[in-house]
Design a protein around this motif. Structure first.
Motif, PDB file in Angstrom:
ATOM      1  N   SER A   4      13.714  46.064  43.902  1.00 52.45           N
ATOM      2  CA  SER A   4      12.703  45.958  44.954  1.00 52.45           C
ATOM      3  C   SER A   4      12.373  47.329  45.519  1.00 52.45           C
ATOM      4  N   THR A   6      12.894  48.303  48.523  1.00 46.76           N
ATOM      5  CA  THR A   6      14.038  48.761  49.291  1.00 46.76           C
ATOM      6  C   THR A   6      15.245  48.656  48.383  1.00 46.76           C
ATOM      7  N   GLY A  99      19.058  41.930  47.516  1.00 48.52           N
ATOM      8  CA  GLY A  99      17.762  42.307  46.963  1.00 48.52           C
ATOM      9  C   GLY A  99      17.068  41.214  46.174  1.00 48.52           C
ATOM     10  N   ALA A 102      13.575  40.208  47.758  1.00 49.70           N
ATOM     11  CA  ALA A 102      12.606  41.274  47.501  1.00 49.70           C
ATOM     12  C   ALA A 102      12.197  41.284  46.031  1.00 49.70           C
ATOM     13  N   ASP A 106       8.458  40.882  44.418  1.00 47.10           N
ATOM     14  CA  ASP A 106       7.898  41.818  43.445  1.00 47.10           C
ATOM     15  C   ASP A 106       7.464  41.085  42.175  1.00 47.10           C
ATOM     16  N   TYR A 134      11.939  41.881  58.440  1.00 45.10           N
ATOM     17  CA  TYR A 134      12.334  42.039  57.036  1.00 45.10           C
ATOM     18  C   TYR A 134      11.108  42.261  56.148  1.00 45.10           C
ATOM     19  N   TYR A 135      10.097  41.409  56.310  1.00 46.78           N
ATOM     20  CA  TYR A 135       8.908  41.530  55.467  1.00 46.78           C
ATOM     21  C   TYR A 135       8.155  42.825  55.755  1.00 46.78           C
ATOM     22  N   LEU A 138       9.444  45.459  53.728  1.00 49.69           N
ATOM     23  CA  LEU A 138       9.029  45.314  52.328  1.00 49.69           C
ATOM     24  C   LEU A 138       7.547  45.636  52.123  1.00 49.69           C
TER      25      LEU A 138
END
Length: 182
Positions: A4, A6, A99, A102, A106, A134-135, A138
């Motif tokens: 991801s 992050t 992860g 995320a 993706d 959190y989002y 991302l």
């Protein structure tokens, strides 16, 4: 699994990201229920106790799982106003903070690029740490003006009892470098 944006912890799980098989759909509500448990500790037991997405709804969405070898997380998406709208994403707590969520997002981004869609969208709780903040980490940003389809999503959530004042609609534009090799 594609990493991801992050960096996940070094011990992140190796999982297979793939479309959910029909025989796996009945397994997904248990993951959704388990992923909702932290809301209880946050003082929102009504969210924890809410019914998971019905199988009849899941059957009409694009659904992917992260499997190890059985599903440990999943995402359900539909196209809303030219964007891949995330209806639900759930990661079992035993596999959280690795992860996987995320990576699922993706994965959806690649799917969306292959279909000529312009963005990912979702609605979530504005201030819950594992939701809105959190989002944003991302790459999602708040939608200033809702499209007709997103207004319908928000209205449907309100009809189910979710307070629009606690919710936020977020969008992440597709990155130019995303391959559309689906």
């Amino acid at each position: 699994m594609r990493l991801s944006r992050t960096s996940p912890p070094a011990d992140h799980a190796r999982v297979d990201l793939r479309p959910a098989r029909p025989d796996e759909l009945p397994l997904l509500p248990a993951i959704e229920r388990a992923s909702g448990e932290p809301f209880r500790d946050f003082g929102m037991p009504e969210i924890t106790d809410d019914d998971p997405m019905p199988l009849s709804t899941l059957e009409h969405l694009h659904v992917w799982v992260a499997a190890d070898p059985h599903p440990v997380a999943w995402v359900a998406v539909e196209v809303v106003d030219g964007a891949a709208h995330v209806e639900q994403i759930s990661v079992h707590p035993d596999h959280a903070r690795r992860g996987i969520g995320a990576a699922l997002l993706d994965h959806v981004e690649h799917w969306a690029a292959a279909r000529g869609l312009e963005a990912l969208t979702l609605t979530t709780f504005r201030d819950i740490p594992w939701n809105g903040p959190y989002y944003r980490r991302l790459g999602f940003t708040e939608v200033a003006e809702l499209s007709p389809g997103l207004r319908d999503v928000v209205a449907a959530e309100a009809a189910r009892g979710l307070d629009p004042a606690t919710r936020v609609c977020l969008r992440r534009a597709l990155h130019r470098g995303v391959r559309a090799g689906y």
